[in-house]
Design a protein around this motif. Sequence first.
Motif, PDB file in Angstrom:
ATOM      1  N   GLN A  25      -7.541   3.488   3.363  1.00 56.34           N
ATOM      2  CA  GLN A  25      -6.496   2.664   3.090  1.00 56.34           C
ATOM      3  C   GLN A  25      -6.029   1.797   4.206  1.00 56.34           C
ATOM      4  N   TRP A  36      -2.507  -0.649   5.587  1.00 54.41           N
ATOM      5  CA  TRP A  36      -1.165  -0.986   5.131  1.00 54.41           C
ATOM      6  C   TRP A  36      -0.534  -2.251   6.221  1.00 54.41           C
ATOM      7  N   GLY A  37       0.245  -3.179   5.922  1.00 53.69           N
ATOM      8  CA  GLY A  37       0.570  -4.277   6.757  1.00 53.69           C
ATOM      9  C   GLY A  37      -0.297  -5.469   6.599  1.00 53.69           C
ATOM     10  N   GLU A  95      -4.156   9.179   3.122  1.00 53.42           N
ATOM     11  CA  GLU A  95      -2.999   9.425   2.688  1.00 53.42           C
ATOM     12  C   GLU A  95      -1.774   9.922   3.507  1.00 53.42           C
ATOM     13  N   ARG A 138       0.810   8.429   5.774  1.00 55.26           N
ATOM     14  CA  ARG A 138       1.377   7.472   4.999  1.00 55.26           C
ATOM     15  C   ARG A 138       2.763   7.323   5.596  1.00 55.26           C
ATOM     16  N   ALA A 195       2.176   5.465   8.366  1.00 55.66           N
ATOM     17  CA  ALA A 195       1.431   4.054   8.275  1.00 55.66           C
ATOM     18  C   ALA A 195       2.243   2.890   7.768  1.00 55.66           C
ATOM     19  N   ALA A 196       2.902   3.107   6.607  1.00 58.11           N
ATOM     20  CA  ALA A 196       3.648   2.057   5.893  1.00 58.11           C
ATOM     21  C   ALA A 196       4.796   1.425   6.707  1.00 58.11           C
ATOM     22  N   GLY A 224       2.947  -0.652   9.250  1.00 56.77           N
ATOM     23  CA  GLY A 224       2.532  -1.860   8.570  1.00 56.77           C
ATOM     24  C   GLY A 224       3.934  -2.801   8.238  1.00 56.77           C
ATOM     25  N   GLU A 225       5.088  -2.394   7.890  1.00 49.85           N
ATOM     26  CA  GLU A 225       6.334  -3.301   7.843  1.00 49.85           C
ATOM     27  C   GLU A 225       6.638  -3.814   8.979  1.00 49.85           C
ATOM     28  N   ARG A 245      -1.548  -4.094  11.400  1.00 50.86           N
ATOM     29  CA  ARG A 245      -2.620  -3.776  10.171  1.00 50.86           C
ATOM     30  C   ARG A 245      -3.048  -2.656  10.621  1.00 50.86           C
TER      31      ARG A 245
END
Length: 332
Positions: free
Chosen positions: A59, A61-62, A80, A83, A86-87, A90-91, A95
Amino acid sequence: MRRLIRIVGWLALTLIMLIVVALVGFRGAAALRENLSPEEAAPAGALFATVDGLKIHYQVWGPQDGPPLLLFHGTASWAETYRDIAAPLGEQGFRVIAPDMPPFGYSERPADQDYSRASHARRVLGFADALGLRHFSVGVHSYGGGGVIEAAFSAPARIDSLILLDVALGLGRTEAPALPFASFLNSDWPRQLLTASTFTNPLMVGPGLRSFIENDDVVTAERIAIYARPLNVEGTTNAVGHWLFSGLFNDERKSLAANPANYRTFTPPVLVIWGRDDTTTPLEQGKEIASLFPHAELAVLDGVNHIPQVEHPHDVVRLIANFLKRISPATR
């Protein structure tokens, strides 16, 4: 007295029979549940990369052009489960890429059932190759630490930085780890019965998480469902059973990650994050690991047991983001 002995004997026999029936029942349930290929079981739109002939699920994010951070999980986890950190990372422009490492998650399992640190390390670097990453930062949790550190020591020029989350390394071990009842479990069916009733039993996910987490409130029904989701992949019980021998209880005393001298010559920056209340890998282990690296910093989180990215994700995000921004090649 004889009558009492007979009654106790029958009760003991009945108990043994009930245990056997339960074990067989769990294995039967696993056989019915594990009926989908990794690609069929994976979430819609799942991403796969081919590494050594295996399709590895991952998966992302970013932003596409953000500094790459690979996150590798530990026992009974998958992409996952990262998450919560990671999310947000990413924000913040990183990456973040998290693969499922066999035998867990939605990735294919190797035919040779080799889950040693050396094989794990080859998959780590092979995964980076498959994504076209020559340089990257890498984070890892718990059991996954041995293979990831093995990869970092074998290709240090590719590692921008290393982030260790309560890693389980067994440094200083003088004897091979002993799997309880190893001779009995070396047989296929006993091993599968044990695995189906523990590691791949959905009913054990909640209790298992609670044993590694300080605050039981964190172990919500939603989180339990996330960890249990890949348990419908075909061959999971068989693969995890083999992992017990060639992975979790493998003799890794000669691995690169078991030699303290390799830590002292590793020059990339290292962030060690540890739970103060870790009952699996006590804080003293984190302190020892951090002291071995020439360029390492240790961050200790209060009220955290063994899974900081789940227990205190905001603190972990802050620590990782600040660390990466300080050492990022783009800002040096």
